[in-house]
Each structure stands twice: as C-alpha cells, then as structure tokens.
Scaffold this motif. Structure first.
Motif, PDB file in Angstrom:
ATOM      1  N   CYS A   1     -15.732  28.422 125.760  1.00 49.02           N
ATOM      2  CA  CYS A   1     -14.690  27.530 126.289  1.00 49.02           C
ATOM      3  C   CYS A   1     -15.282  26.195 126.727  1.00 49.02           C
ATOM      4  O   CYS A   1     -14.692  25.142 126.496  1.00 49.02           O
ATOM      5  CB  CYS A   1     -13.959  28.165 127.468  1.00 49.02           C
TER       6      CYS A   1
ATOM      7  N   ARG B   1       4.595  18.497 116.831  1.00 55.10           N
ATOM      8  CA  ARG B   1       4.104  19.864 116.993  1.00 55.10           C
ATOM      9  C   ARG B   1       4.949  20.960 116.356  1.00 55.10           C
ATOM     10  O   ARG B   1       4.411  22.025 116.034  1.00 55.10           O
ATOM     11  CB  ARG B   1       3.884  20.156 118.480  1.00 55.10           C
TER      12      ARG B   1
ATOM     13  N   LEU C   1       0.598  24.578 120.856  1.00 54.23           N
ATOM     14  CA  LEU C   1      -0.770  24.049 120.808  1.00 54.23           C
ATOM     15  C   LEU C   1      -1.269  24.079 119.368  1.00 54.23           C
ATOM     16  O   LEU C   1      -0.883  24.934 118.576  1.00 54.23           O
ATOM     17  CB  LEU C   1      -1.670  24.892 121.711  1.00 54.23           C
ATOM     18  N   TYR C   2      -2.110  23.120 119.053  1.00 51.21           N
ATOM     19  CA  TYR C   2      -2.672  23.089 117.708  1.00 51.21           C
ATOM     20  C   TYR C   2      -3.725  24.179 117.544  1.00 51.21           C
ATOM     21  O   TYR C   2      -4.496  24.462 118.469  1.00 51.21           O
ATOM     22  CB  TYR C   2      -3.319  21.726 117.444  1.00 51.21           C
TER      23      TYR C   2
ATOM     24  N   PHE D   1      -7.467  24.877 118.749  1.00 56.77           N
ATOM     25  CA  PHE D   1      -7.714  25.831 119.843  1.00 56.77           C
ATOM     26  C   PHE D   1      -7.627  27.219 119.192  1.00 56.77           C
ATOM     27  O   PHE D   1      -6.573  27.580 118.683  1.00 56.77           O
ATOM     28  CB  PHE D   1      -6.636  25.614 120.911  1.00 56.77           C
TER      29      PHE D   1
ATOM     30  N   SER E   1       1.792  26.102 125.333  1.00 58.13           N
ATOM     31  CA  SER E   1       1.387  25.544 126.619  1.00 58.13           C
ATOM     32  C   SER E   1       2.380  25.937 127.721  1.00 58.13           C
ATOM     33  O   SER E   1       3.449  26.471 127.428  1.00 58.13           O
ATOM     34  CB  SER E   1       1.281  24.022 126.490  1.00 58.13           C
TER      35      SER E   1
ATOM     36  N   CYS F   1     -16.055  23.366 123.819  1.00 58.64           N
ATOM     37  CA  CYS F   1     -14.982  22.489 123.334  1.00 58.64           C
ATOM     38  C   CYS F   1     -14.340  21.709 124.475  1.00 58.64           C
ATOM     39  O   CYS F   1     -13.892  20.585 124.267  1.00 58.64           O
ATOM     40  CB  CYS F   1     -13.894  23.303 122.643  1.00 58.64           C
ATOM     41  N   HIS F   2     -14.274  22.296 125.648  1.00 61.80           N
ATOM     42  CA  HIS F   2     -13.494  21.659 126.719  1.00 61.80           C
ATOM     43  C   HIS F   2     -14.316  20.711 127.586  1.00 61.80           C
ATOM     44  O   HIS F   2     -13.900  20.392 128.699  1.00 61.80           O
ATOM     45  CB  HIS F   2     -12.788  22.724 127.572  1.00 61.80           C
TER      46      HIS F   2
ATOM     47  N   THR G   1      -8.195  19.716 125.919  1.00 63.74           N
ATOM     48  CA  THR G   1      -7.545  19.303 127.162  1.00 63.74           C
ATOM     49  C   THR G   1      -8.339  19.781 128.382  1.00 63.74           C
ATOM     50  O   THR G   1      -9.291  20.535 128.269  1.00 63.74           O
ATOM     51  CB  THR G   1      -6.123  19.880 127.201  1.00 63.74           C
TER      52      THR G   1
HETATM   53  C1  HEC Z   1     -12.994  25.232 119.079  1.00 65.56           C
HETATM   54  C2  HEC Z   1     -12.671  24.518 120.286  1.00 65.56           C
HETATM   55  C3  HEC Z   1     -12.069  25.275 121.449  1.00 65.56           C
HETATM   56  C4  HEC Z   1     -12.558  26.394 122.081  1.00 65.56           C
HETATM   57  C5  HEC Z   1     -13.806  27.191 121.736  1.00 65.56           C
HETATM   58  C6  HEC Z   1     -11.663  26.647 123.176  1.00 65.56           C
HETATM   59  N1  HEC Z   1     -10.647  25.736 123.191  1.00 65.56           N
HETATM   60 FE1  HEC Z   1      -9.115  25.689 124.508  1.00 65.56          FE
HETATM   61  N2  HEC Z   1      -8.275  24.159 123.461  1.00 65.56           N
HETATM   62  C7  HEC Z   1      -8.896  23.458 122.441  1.00 65.56           C
HETATM   63  C8  HEC Z   1      -8.053  22.341 122.048  1.00 65.56           C
HETATM   64  C9  HEC Z   1      -8.357  21.339 120.965  1.00 65.56           C
HETATM   65  C10 HEC Z   1      -6.927  22.382 122.884  1.00 65.56           C
HETATM   66  C11 HEC Z   1      -5.734  21.414 122.871  1.00 65.56           C
HETATM   67  C12 HEC Z   1      -4.764  21.830 121.823  1.00 65.56           C
HETATM   68  C13 HEC Z   1      -3.554  20.949 121.783  1.00 65.56           C
HETATM   69  O1  HEC Z   1      -3.466  19.990 122.567  1.00 65.56           O
HETATM   70  O2  HEC Z   1      -2.663  21.253 120.994  1.00 65.56           O
HETATM   71  C14 HEC Z   1      -7.104  23.540 123.746  1.00 65.56           C
HETATM   72  C15 HEC Z   1      -6.170  23.950 124.701  1.00 65.56           C
HETATM   73  C16 HEC Z   1      -6.353  24.986 125.586  1.00 65.56           C
HETATM   74  C17 HEC Z   1      -5.384  25.407 126.573  1.00 65.56           C
HETATM   75  C18 HEC Z   1      -4.015  24.772 126.784  1.00 65.56           C
HETATM   76  C19 HEC Z   1      -4.121  23.698 127.821  1.00 65.56           C
HETATM   77  C20 HEC Z   1      -2.867  22.874 127.962  1.00 65.56           C
HETATM   78  O3  HEC Z   1      -2.869  22.011 128.852  1.00 65.56           O
HETATM   79  O4  HEC Z   1      -1.923  23.046 127.201  1.00 65.56           O
HETATM   80  C21 HEC Z   1      -5.942  26.436 127.266  1.00 65.56           C
HETATM   81  C22 HEC Z   1      -5.313  27.201 128.415  1.00 65.56           C
HETATM   82  C23 HEC Z   1      -7.242  26.672 126.714  1.00 65.56           C
HETATM   83  N3  HEC Z   1      -7.463  25.778 125.682  1.00 65.56           N
HETATM   84  C24 HEC Z   1      -8.117  27.631 127.160  1.00 65.56           C
HETATM   85  C25 HEC Z   1      -9.309  27.949 126.528  1.00 65.56           C
HETATM   86  C26 HEC Z   1     -10.157  29.060 126.921  1.00 65.56           C
HETATM   87  C27 HEC Z   1      -9.872  30.002 128.065  1.00 65.56           C
HETATM   88  C28 HEC Z   1     -11.192  29.081 126.050  1.00 65.56           C
HETATM   89  C29 HEC Z   1     -12.343  30.072 125.967  1.00 65.56           C
HETATM   90  C30 HEC Z   1     -11.961  31.486 125.962  1.00 65.56           C
HETATM   91  C31 HEC Z   1     -11.005  27.971 125.118  1.00 65.56           C
HETATM   92  N4  HEC Z   1      -9.855  27.309 125.459  1.00 65.56           N
HETATM   93  C32 HEC Z   1     -11.848  27.697 124.074  1.00 65.56           C
HETATM   94  C33 HEC Z   1     -10.072  23.788 121.841  1.00 65.56           C
HETATM   95  C34 HEC Z   1     -10.868  24.871 122.158  1.00 65.56           C
END
Ligand code: HEC
Ligand code: HEC
Ligand code: HEC
Length: 424
Positions: free
Chosen positions: A58, A165, A119-120, A123, A113, A61-62, A86
């Motif tokens: 997590c 979206r 969400l794309y 993620f 979300s 990417c974040h 995000t």
């Molecule tokens: C490969 C990259 C990647 C990984 C690894 C990743 N994320 Fe994300 N995540 C993203 C992206 C890009 C978005 C935004 C997507 C969008 O805006 O449509 C996102 C969005 C989110 C959101 C939604 C937030 C919102 O404000 O809507 C959550 C919750 C989240 N991720 C949790 C996690 C967690 C928990 C993990 C690990 C278990 C994780 N992500 C791992 C890329 C990743």
C-alpha cells in the motif's frame, strides 16, 4: 449500413451496456463518521495490519516521491493516461479519516469510494477483493492509526471516455469477482496460504501478466510476464527455465532481500516489493514461494553459458565501455563476484530475456543506494552514456554472457525508455 451508422450503433450499444452495468452495480454513498481514535483499536490487530499493508504494498503506490507515507500523489502512468494514488491517511478532509470500516471494506472489495464514485482498477481491488475480513479490519486499524496528513492528490489526466468513471462499472462486470475464494482442498495449507497472498494481497499477477486492450489481465495468461513502469516483469511460470532453475530457498531469499545466490537482483518496480516482503513473517514468504514454484510450466532449461562469441562492431565498442565502467563490479574475478558472492551476469534473467528492456533499464537507472545494503548498489549511467553507447553496452553484455541470439540494435528502445522514464 454505412460506416457512420455502424459507428452510431456501436456507440449506442456500449453506452447501453455501461448504463446497465452502472444500474446493476450502483451503490450509494456511505455516511461519514468521526475519525476513530487510534487507541480504540486492539494492539494485536494493528500489528496484523502492518503485515497486511506490507504484503499489499500500500505504501509503495500511496506515497509520492519524497512525500509523506500514505498521503498519496504518486502518478501511475497507464496507456490510458495518468492516475494519481489518493491520500489514505486518516485526515478527515483529504484522506480516509471519515471512512467507516464498512466504507473501507467496500473500496477494497468492490472498488467503490466512500462517496459513490467508482475507483479505477489501477488500484488493484480485483486482487484485494480476496482479502479475508480479518485482514481488511487489520489494514483499517493500522491505517487509521497513522499520522493524518492533509494532502490532495493532483487531478487525473485520462483520455476520453475514461476521464469519466461510469465505464468502470462495465469493466467490473467483466473482470471483478468480489469476495474471498474457497481454499483448494487438493493442496495443503501452505500452498493455499501462498495462493491467497499471491492472487490477493500480493497482487503479483497485476505486474507479472500481460494486459488486454482495456487494461485487464489477459484471461488464461496469468503470470506469463508483463510490462510495468517501462520494465519487463518476467514470467513467474518459467522460473524453471532460468540458467539456474530457482529453488525454494533462493526464491524466499530473493523475495525477502532482493538477491539470491544464482540469480540477478531485484530492481525497478520489484525492489520496493522485496523491501515490503522483508518486513513480513518468513512463513508468509515461504508460502508465496511454494505457490509460485507450483505454477511452473516446465520451460526448457537455458543452456549453460559458453565463452563469448564473435562480437559485432557495436559489441566491440561496448566492450571498451564495459571495461572502463562495469568490469570493476561485473568482470570475472572482481571483488563483487568473489568476496561479494554476486553471480555472473550469465545467470541474470535481464541478460537472457527476449528483449533488452530490463538490461537497458538497469544501466540507465542502476540500483539506488538503499540503507545499509551496500551489496545491492549499482550507479545509474543515464547521465554518463548516450543512447548509442548504452545500446553498445547492451550488445556486448548479451553477446558475452548469454547463449541466446543477439538482440536487434537497441538504440531506438534506449531512446524511448529514456524519454518514458523522465516522464515518470
Ligand atoms: C498499484 C498501486 C496501488 C496499490 C499497491 C494500492 N493502491 Fe490504493 N489506490 C491506488 C490508486 C491509483 C487509487 C485511486 C484510484 C482512483 O482515484 O480511482 C487508490 C485508491 C485507494 C482507496 C480509495 C481512496 C479514496 O479516497 O477513494 C483506498 C481505500 C485504497 N486505495 C487503499 C489501499 C490499500 C489498503 C492498499 C494496500 C492493501 C492499497 N490501496 C494499495 C493505487 C494503489
Ligand atoms: C509493481 C510490479 C510488481 C509486483 C507487484 C510484483 N513484481 Fe515481481 N517483478 C517485477 C519486475 C519489474 C521484475 C523484474 C525486475 C528485475 O529485473 O530486477 C520482477 C521480478 C520478479 C522475480 C525475478 C524473476 C526472474 O526471472 O529473475 C520474481 C521471482 C518475482 N518478481 C516475484 C514476484 C512475486 C512473488 C510477487 C508478488 C508477491 C511480485 N513479484 C510482485 C514487478 C513486480
Ligand atoms: C558498483 C558496482 C557496479 C557497477 C560499476 C556496475 N554494476 Fe551492474 N550491477 C551491480 C549490482 C550490485 C547489480 C545487481 C546484481 C546482483 O547483485 O547480482 C547489477 C546488475 C546489473 C545488471 C542486471 C543483472 C541482474 O541483476 O539481473 C546488468 C545488465 C548490469 N548490472 C550491467 C552493468 C553495466 C553494463 C555496467 C557498466 C555500464 C554496470 N552494470 C556497472 C553493480 C554494478
């Protein structure tokens, strides 16, 4: 029907399909909550959460370059444009502070979300959907007890129609199978744990599989190898075809340290994965390795490396550069190989691959200095050599260390990768 009418027909059908998908999958917003206090969570649950979050990468990417952990803003470059990860710190305005656990679970399992936007799939919720309820609760507890950071990710830059979206609903209908899977009774607990981690939290296939035209993993080609951030993620089902076939012990060591005795080191997008895996219990990585090794398709063994063949003019020029800049580490009998016990380039997947992509990326980017781990450092040569010189180096390395056929002239690919890397 003329062309225009067919086009209108197709567009109409697609719009109808999206509308139906949206209607089927629509879920309303989940009401905001007051951010839960960090000490309202059980200490063991938070510790479990640290493991879950590491297995899911997590933070990779974040977190933006030089940014605060989990505060988002990292650009993910896709063929459809750039998507920004995000903020998932517990900041109530710009992060997930106002999210209930139910809202968090819905995002992870269904890609929706807290408000109702889809969400794309950049993620990887198509993989995370397999997480157990316990792991989701643990990740939530861990993230909600991080430091809140006020940060808004930049706006995405996506091509039409993906800058809207709703089409994602259609994608979800095709590719998302929500929820955990049953264990496979024909395998033992360790294999099943490995499968759960590889296909779920570890989302290994999202990099190590080819993608179809709309960015989903190609059905029936899981682990056949893919391209990510300009690097080739090699097939994970042909590890038995390496110059030295991978053993369980080597794979575990590679996944936990980025290095293994008879294989190239982890670099590019794989390096952060190994740094995360270094922090999780060894049994988890043993399970991952067990499952990955069970995926092997019986690839033909690569032949043993032979003494170098007649070199092309490019390779001859490359040899001169290699002796000047590389031999002190990669030359036969260099301290890195004798004292440092690093394997010869002949064992490297990058050097034996179908394309020179990873060898080029390695030379352009090197492996950044990371902490104490001095053994795994290679300087970046992007600022030292021009495209022609890097292509020459690659030609020499291939000819001298691989028994595979020479690559076509790599100069155009070097130029392209250099440009793509600087856009990242
Ligand atoms: C490969 C990259 C990647 C990984 C690894 C990743 N994320 Fe994300 N995540 C993203 C992206 C890009 C978005 C935004 C997507 C969008 O805006 O449509 C996102 C969005 C989110 C959101 C939604 C937030 C919102 O404000 O809507 C959550 C919750 C989240 N991720 C949790 C996690 C967690 C928990 C993990 C690990 C278990 C994780 N992500 C791992 C890329 C990743
Ligand atoms: C963010 C993308 C990404 C993810 C996620 C990822 N990998 Fe990788 N992996 C790569 C890339 C790129 C390489 C090539 C790196 C190199 O040459 O140094 C690689 C290399 C490897 C190698 C070495 C292969 C060889 O032939 O030398 C193994 C083994 C591996 N990955 C296993 C895994 C496992 C298991 C997971 C899931 C726990 C995983 N990877 C998740 C991108 C990824
Ligand atoms: C300071 C030492 C150092 C120098 C100088 C250096 N490298 Fe490396 N290189 C490394 C290390 C460390 C790795 C990781 C491989 C390992 O540990 O097995 C690596 C990996 C590679 C790989 C990929 C092998 C793999 O891990 O799959 C290639 C290709 C490569 N180097 C080419 C070059 C070339 C070409 C030059 C000169 C332009 C060069 N290197 C200079 C240290 C060095």
């Amino acid at each position: 029907m003329n062309r225009k009418r067919i086009w209108i027909g197709v567009t109409g059908a697609v719009m109808a399909a999206i509308a139906i998908a949206v209607a089927i999958l629509y879920e309303p917003a989940i009401a905001p909550v007051a951010p839960p206090a960090p000490d309202s969570f059980d200490a063991q649950l938070k510790r479990d959460g640290a493991r879950v979050v590491a297995l899911g990468d997590c933070v990779v990417c974040h977190t933006a370059k030089d940014g605060r952990p989990f505060a988002g803003g990292l650009p993910l470059v896709t063929p459809f444009g750039t998507i920004y990860a995000t903020n998932i710190t517990p900041d109530p305005q710009t992060g997930i502070g106002a999210w209930s656990e139910a809202a968090f679970a819905r995002a992870v399992r269904h890609g929706i979300s807290r408000d109702d936007h889809l969400l794309y799939p950049a993620f990887p919720y198509v993989h995370f959907t397999r997480m157990s309820d316990h792991d989701i609760a643990a990740a939530y507890a861990y993230l909600m007890s991080r430091e809140p950071v006020h940060a808004i990710a930049p706006a995405n830059r996506l091509i039409f129609p993906l800058n809207f979206r709703p089409p994602v609903a259609f994608w979800n209908l095709l590719f998302l199978r929500p929820g955990p899977r049953e264990a496979d009774a024909s395998h033992d607990a360790r294999w099943n744990r490995g499968k759960l981690l590889v296909d779920g939290l570890g989302h290994c296939a999202s990099c190590h599989s080819p993608l179809n035209a709309i960015g989903a993993e190609k059905a029936g080609h899981a682990f056949d190898g893919g391209i990510v951030d300009g690097w080739e993620a090699p097939p994970l089902n042909a590890l038995d075809g390496a110059a030295r076939p991978w053993t369980q012990a080597q794979l575990v060591t590679y996944l936990r340290t980025g290095r293994a005795s008879e294989h190239g080191a982890a670099a590019g997008p794989m390096l952060p994965v190994t740094r995360d895996l270094a922090t999780v219990p060894r049994e988890d990585v043993e399970a991952i390795a067990t499952y990955v090794l069970s995926l092997q398709k019986g690839a033909p063994r690569a032949v043993e490396p032979v003494a170098s063949r007649a070199a092309s003019p490019a390779a001859q020029r490359g040899a001169v550069l290699f002796n000047a800049s590389c031999a002190q580490c990669h030359g036969t009998g260099s301290p890195m190989q004798t004292i440092g016990e690093r394997p010869t380039l002949a064992f490297s997947t990058a050097v034996n691959a179908g394309t020179p992509r990873n060898a080029i990326q390695m030379i352009l980017n090197g492996i950044a200095w990371h902490g104490e781990d001095a053994a795994n450092y290679m300087p970046a040569f992007s600022g030292v050599y021009d495209d022609r010189q890097i292509a020459d180096l690659v030609a020499w390395v291939r000819g001298a260390w691989s028994t595979k056929p020479a690559w076509p002239d790599a100069e155009p690919l070097v130029a392209r990768l250099r440009k793509e890397n600087s856009a990242r």
